[in-house]
Each structure stands twice: as C-alpha cells, then as structure tokens.
Design a protein around this motif. Sequence first.
Motif, PDB file in Angstrom:
ATOM      1  N   MET A  31      15.713  79.100  -3.474  1.00 49.81           N
ATOM      2  CA  MET A  31      15.594  77.660  -3.380  1.00 49.81           C
ATOM      3  C   MET A  31      16.464  77.184  -2.217  1.00 49.81           C
ATOM      4  SD  MET A  31      16.765  74.844  -6.220  1.00 49.81           S
ATOM      5  CE  MET A  31      18.482  75.253  -6.393  1.00 49.81           C
ATOM      6  N   THR A  32      15.829  76.615  -1.239  1.00 46.80           N
ATOM      7  CA  THR A  32      16.542  76.102  -0.080  1.00 46.80           C
ATOM      8  C   THR A  32      16.525  74.586  -0.116  1.00 46.80           C
ATOM      9  OG1 THR A  32      15.877  78.015   1.220  1.00 46.80           O
ATOM     10  CG2 THR A  32      16.601  76.077   2.437  1.00 46.80           C
ATOM     11  N   THR A  33      17.693  74.019   0.008  1.00 42.36           N
ATOM     12  CA  THR A  33      17.825  72.569   0.079  1.00 42.36           C
ATOM     13  C   THR A  33      18.294  72.252   1.490  1.00 42.36           C
ATOM     14  OG1 THR A  33      18.365  72.483  -2.264  1.00 42.36           O
ATOM     15  CG2 THR A  33      18.959  70.564  -0.947  1.00 42.36           C
ATOM     16  N   GLU A  34      17.559  71.376   2.159  1.00 40.38           N
ATOM     17  CA  GLU A  34      17.767  71.150   3.591  1.00 40.38           C
ATOM     18  C   GLU A  34      18.801  70.081   3.924  1.00 40.38           C
ATOM     19  OE1 GLU A  34      15.189  72.286   6.169  1.00 40.38           O
ATOM     20  OE2 GLU A  34      14.424  73.737   4.729  1.00 40.38           O
ATOM     21  N   SER A  35      19.103  69.187   2.980  1.00 43.66           N
ATOM     22  CA  SER A  35      20.012  68.084   3.313  1.00 43.66           C
ATOM     23  C   SER A  35      20.726  67.579   2.063  1.00 43.66           C
ATOM     24  CB  SER A  35      19.220  66.931   3.951  1.00 43.66           C
ATOM     25  OG  SER A  35      18.372  66.335   2.970  1.00 43.66           O
ATOM     26  N   ILE A  36      21.763  66.801   2.296  1.00 46.43           N
ATOM     27  CA  ILE A  36      22.491  66.176   1.186  1.00 46.43           C
ATOM     28  C   ILE A  36      21.577  65.193   0.456  1.00 46.43           C
ATOM     29  CG2 ILE A  36      24.453  64.698   0.587  1.00 46.43           C
ATOM     30  CD1 ILE A  36      25.212  67.584   1.330  1.00 46.43           C
ATOM     31  N   GLU A  84      17.259  66.106  -5.867  1.00 47.71           N
ATOM     32  CA  GLU A  84      17.126  67.199  -6.829  1.00 47.71           C
ATOM     33  C   GLU A  84      18.037  66.977  -8.036  1.00 47.71           C
ATOM     34  OE1 GLU A  84      17.827  70.755  -4.550  1.00 47.71           O
ATOM     35  OE2 GLU A  84      15.893  70.595  -3.538  1.00 47.71           O
ATOM     36  N   GLY A  85      19.235  66.473  -7.797  1.00 41.41           N
ATOM     37  CA  GLY A  85      20.140  66.151  -8.905  1.00 41.41           C
ATOM     38  C   GLY A  85      19.563  65.085  -9.808  1.00 41.41           C
ATOM     39  N   LEU A  86      18.942  64.080  -9.213  1.00 41.55           N
ATOM     40  CA  LEU A  86      18.294  63.025 -10.005  1.00 41.55           C
ATOM     41  C   LEU A  86      17.134  63.601 -10.820  1.00 41.55           C
ATOM     42  CD1 LEU A  86      18.123  60.080  -7.448  1.00 41.55           C
ATOM     43  CD2 LEU A  86      19.689  60.319  -9.390  1.00 41.55           C
ATOM     44  N   GLN A  87      16.365  64.486 -10.207  1.00 41.62           N
ATOM     45  CA  GLN A  87      15.233  65.089 -10.908  1.00 41.62           C
ATOM     46  C   GLN A  87      15.707  65.924 -12.098  1.00 41.62           C
ATOM     47  OE1 GLN A  87      13.484  67.147  -7.581  1.00 41.62           O
ATOM     48  NE2 GLN A  87      12.139  65.424  -7.062  1.00 41.62           N
ATOM     49  N   GLU A  88      16.799  66.641 -11.927  1.00 39.21           N
ATOM     50  CA  GLU A  88      17.349  67.434 -13.028  1.00 39.21           C
ATOM     51  C   GLU A  88      17.855  66.530 -14.146  1.00 39.21           C
ATOM     52  OE1 GLU A  88      20.231  69.880 -11.043  1.00 39.21           O
ATOM     53  OE2 GLU A  88      18.699  71.258 -10.300  1.00 39.21           O
ATOM     54  N   LEU A  89      18.489  65.425 -13.770  1.00 38.47           N
ATOM     55  CA  LEU A  89      18.952  64.480 -14.794  1.00 38.47           C
ATOM     56  C   LEU A  89      17.781  63.805 -15.500  1.00 38.47           C
ATOM     57  CD1 LEU A  89      22.100  62.976 -13.096  1.00 38.47           C
ATOM     58  CD2 LEU A  89      21.996  64.030 -15.366  1.00 38.47           C
ATOM     59  N   TYR A  90      16.740  63.517 -14.761  1.00 39.77           N
ATOM     60  CA  TYR A  90      15.545  62.900 -15.347  1.00 39.77           C
ATOM     61  C   TYR A  90      14.942  63.851 -16.393  1.00 39.77           C
ATOM     62  CZ  TYR A  90      11.236  60.021 -15.168  1.00 39.77           C
ATOM     63  OH  TYR A  90      10.169  59.206 -15.465  1.00 39.77           O
ATOM     64  N   TYR A  91      14.869  65.111 -16.064  1.00 36.00           N
ATOM     65  CA  TYR A  91      14.402  66.139 -17.007  1.00 36.00           C
ATOM     66  C   TYR A  91      15.336  66.209 -18.210  1.00 36.00           C
ATOM     67  CZ  TYR A  91      13.258  70.793 -18.817  1.00 36.00           C
ATOM     68  OH  TYR A  91      12.906  71.846 -19.635  1.00 36.00           O
ATOM     69  N   THR A  92      16.637  66.272 -17.930  1.00 33.44           N
ATOM     70  CA  THR A  92      17.643  66.392 -18.979  1.00 33.44           C
ATOM     71  C   THR A  92      17.544  65.240 -19.968  1.00 33.44           C
ATOM     72  OG1 THR A  92      19.157  67.627 -17.561  1.00 33.44           O
ATOM     73  CG2 THR A  92      20.144  66.423 -19.416  1.00 33.44           C
ATOM     74  N   GLU A  93      17.522  64.024 -19.449  1.00 34.20           N
ATOM     75  CA  GLU A  93      17.485  62.853 -20.338  1.00 34.20           C
ATOM     76  C   GLU A  93      16.221  62.848 -21.188  1.00 34.20           C
ATOM     77  OE1 GLU A  93      20.122  61.427 -20.908  1.00 34.20           O
ATOM     78  OE2 GLU A  93      21.153  60.650 -19.157  1.00 34.20           O
TER      79      GLU A  93
END
Length: 162
Positions: free
Chosen positions: A1-6, A12-21
């Motif tokens: 998994m390559t992430t190109e920018s901050i 991606e962090g928001l997407q993981e939290l959206y899944y988590t919630e």
Amino acid sequence: MTTESIEELFVEGLQELYYTEQQLVDALETLADQTSDETTSQAFSEHRDETEEHVDRLEQVFEQIGEEPQTREEQVVDALISEHEQFAGENEGEVLDRYNIAVGQKTEHYEIAAYGNVTSLAGKLGHDEAADLLEQTLREEEEALEELSQAGEQFDQQIASD
C-alpha cells in the motif's frame, strides 16, 4: 500500500474511522444487550447513539474536504470484534460484563489515537472546519473512555466486596 501524500494519508485515516464507527454501532448494541450490569449496559447504549452521530459527523468532514464518504477496512477493529465474539460465546455473567468493559476501553483508546491523528492532520492541512468536527468527536471519545474506566472501577469494587 503506497500513500503518496499527507492529504491522502488524512483521507485514508478518515476512511478507516468511517469503517470503524459503522462497525461499532452494531458492536455497541451487542455490548449493551450482553451486559447484565444495568449502568454499564446503559452506557454502551448511550455511546451507540453517540457513535451514530460520529458517523454523521465523518460524512460532514468528507463533504467539507470534497471527498466522497468511503470506508477502508480497519483490521484493528475487526480483530477486537472477532475476539469479543469468541469470548462472549464461551463466557457469561460477571466475567463477560467485566470483559465487555475492558473491550470497550480498548476500543476507545484506539479511537482516541486515530481521532487525535486525523484531527492534527486536518489542522495542518488547513481543513479547519473538519478539524473542529473531528476535535468534537475526539473529546466525546475521551469522555466515553472516562465513563468506562469509572464503570470498571465500580465493578471491581463491587466484586471485591462480594
């Protein structure tokens, strides 16, 4: 998994939290139903309602940054839920009640770390309104952890006095 920018890391962090919630809405209902201690069960139920608000708030954040709300699977949450399902299938009563408190605390610690990170990134990236919404959720997660910690202490004192 390559992430190109901050910015991409932030999304991606928001997407993981959206899944988590979304996963936790159902998990908190299960915890509330399984926990025989009424105070703790009520706390799980109230946090479930709050978690639904967190889902809505994340959707607002996605909108503010011009992204479509999407989930990104989060293995940490999947592992916590799986571990809980196995434990709950093999235990009951006060042992399960105390375990439920502990798993709730683990989850809150994870969410606090995740929200702390995306809140910081939002601020650094100039997403000030998003940062404010994320900060609000972060504070609510910290309050939920405090509530669960108090419930755990009360539970432990009650067990010690029996």
